[in-house]
Design a protein around this motif. Sequence first.
Motif, mmCIF file in Angstrom:
data_model
loop_
_atom_site.group_PDB
_atom_site.id
_atom_site.type_symbol
_atom_site.label_atom_id
_atom_site.label_comp_id
_atom_site.label_asym_id
_atom_site.label_seq_id
_atom_site.Cartn_x
_atom_site.Cartn_y
_atom_site.Cartn_z
ATOM 1 N N UNK A 186 0.977 -0.935 -0.156
ATOM 2 C CA UNK A 186 0.242 0.522 -0.204
ATOM 3 C C UNK A 186 1.189 1.218 -0.233
ATOM 4 N N UNK A 187 1.924 1.674 0.931
ATOM 5 C CA UNK A 187 2.864 2.131 1.228
ATOM 6 C C UNK A 187 3.501 2.484 -0.039
ATOM 7 N N UNK A 188 4.491 1.592 -0.130
ATOM 8 C CA UNK A 188 4.989 1.573 -1.711
ATOM 9 C C UNK A 188 4.414 2.269 -2.657
ATOM 10 N N UNK A 227 4.552 -2.434 -13.864
ATOM 11 C CA UNK A 227 5.789 -2.285 -13.720
ATOM 12 C C UNK A 227 5.842 -1.317 -11.756
ATOM 13 N N UNK A 228 5.036 -1.318 -11.634
ATOM 14 C CA UNK A 228 4.504 0.374 -10.396
ATOM 15 C C UNK A 228 4.206 -1.672 -9.647
ATOM 16 N N UNK A 229 3.084 -2.448 -10.182
ATOM 17 C CA UNK A 229 2.480 -3.382 -9.182
ATOM 18 C C UNK A 229 4.065 -4.398 -9.016
ATOM 19 N N UNK A 233 7.769 -6.745 -4.727
ATOM 20 C CA UNK A 233 9.154 -7.067 -4.486
ATOM 21 C C UNK A 233 8.879 -6.349 -2.831
ATOM 22 N N UNK A 234 8.595 -4.901 -2.771
ATOM 23 C CA UNK A 234 8.526 -3.978 -1.860
ATOM 24 C C UNK A 234 8.355 -5.047 -0.490
ATOM 25 N N UNK A 247 0.212 -10.040 -6.155
ATOM 26 C CA UNK A 247 -0.500 -8.240 -6.312
ATOM 27 C C UNK A 247 -0.542 -8.149 -7.782
ATOM 28 N N UNK A 248 0.012 -9.035 -8.581
ATOM 29 C CA UNK A 248 -0.151 -8.595 -10.261
ATOM 30 C C UNK A 248 -1.322 -8.849 -10.667
#
Length: 364
Positions: A201-203, A218-220, A225-226, A289-290
């Motif tokens: 959520x934060x990243x 790319x964002x996902x 990974x974070x 998540x993707x």
Amino acid sequence: MVADQKAKSDISFAGTFASSAFAACFAEICTIPLDTAKVRLQLQKKAAAGDGVALPKYRGLLGTVGTIAREEGLTALWKGIVPGLHRQCLFGGLRIGLYEPVRNLYVGSDHVGDVPLSKKILAGLTTGALAITIANPTDLVKVRLQSEGKLPPGVPRRYSGALNAYSTIARQEGVGALWTGLGPNVARNAIINAAELASYDQVKQTILKIPGFTDNVVTHILAGLGAGFFAVCIGSPVDVVKSRMMGDSTYKSTLDCFVKTLKNDGPLAFYKGFIPNFGRLGSWNVIMFLTLEQGMAFSNKRRTDPLMAPRESTHHHSVADADHTPRKEEVLRVFHCSIDVQFKSSSWGGLPCGRRSRSDCSRG
């Protein structure tokens, strides 16, 4: 999932649950070989002090995967996939499906602006603890099936499959035994869930504030990974204790397992299998998540796009529409008369409707 919460929060809980469960199951199928390697490394105990020659059977992520595949066959890497899917349907669906409602409950309905990180963490802890309390039996069976290595000839396996494991544990050890290791499991999954969901959520929220970044694949991937990295760093010690308690019934309690692990194997034992754990959780989070983002985006588009939305039945017309609906006879008359130009040069000079000219069409 988060930054565009206004659009996606309109999706029903059932829709979010189904999308989450599907995404979690797909990620589980893709990454369970790494999870099996992680469990074997965590359950591997240090050699006795007098046995200086003995080397550990499993060494590293790829080495463990190779050893299992060579000694037990490739299918052994997917041991525990059935209870693993059971687990993800329950745990994955509930922890993610409940996250936004619980988070919104903590911040209040009148909250404006970004959700504080503390509320995200609290929501992750709550949904993780609740979901794993329900799904603990599936986790127990999964670990027990994964922990069985190659057996000597003639030695039968404890369980023939997932369903047999459920019934055998309940029959031999009692129904309550299905919740063995619930304490460390709740701690582990509440912490990891909070780390995964809150950090994702934060990243993602932070990335979207950087010029040039949008809510795309790319964002996902970066956010996933974070989430995996933070989850492993924070949850690895309780994950080791959980795996040892579920794989070895000699431990009396969570504290007993913790003390014996620390005494016999040292503090680094709590980060045993860190690399395979991150390899597994990192890839798991990216895939999950993707898949989840795409599934929820599709559900939202299907709900809002008029071309994809369910069409209303044409068998029911309102009274207001009745006066504007042409009768069948009138439609046929207009159609017939509109093509009389094609027949003006014909020898019989009439229209298909039987009238001699357009002027006749004005008369009934």
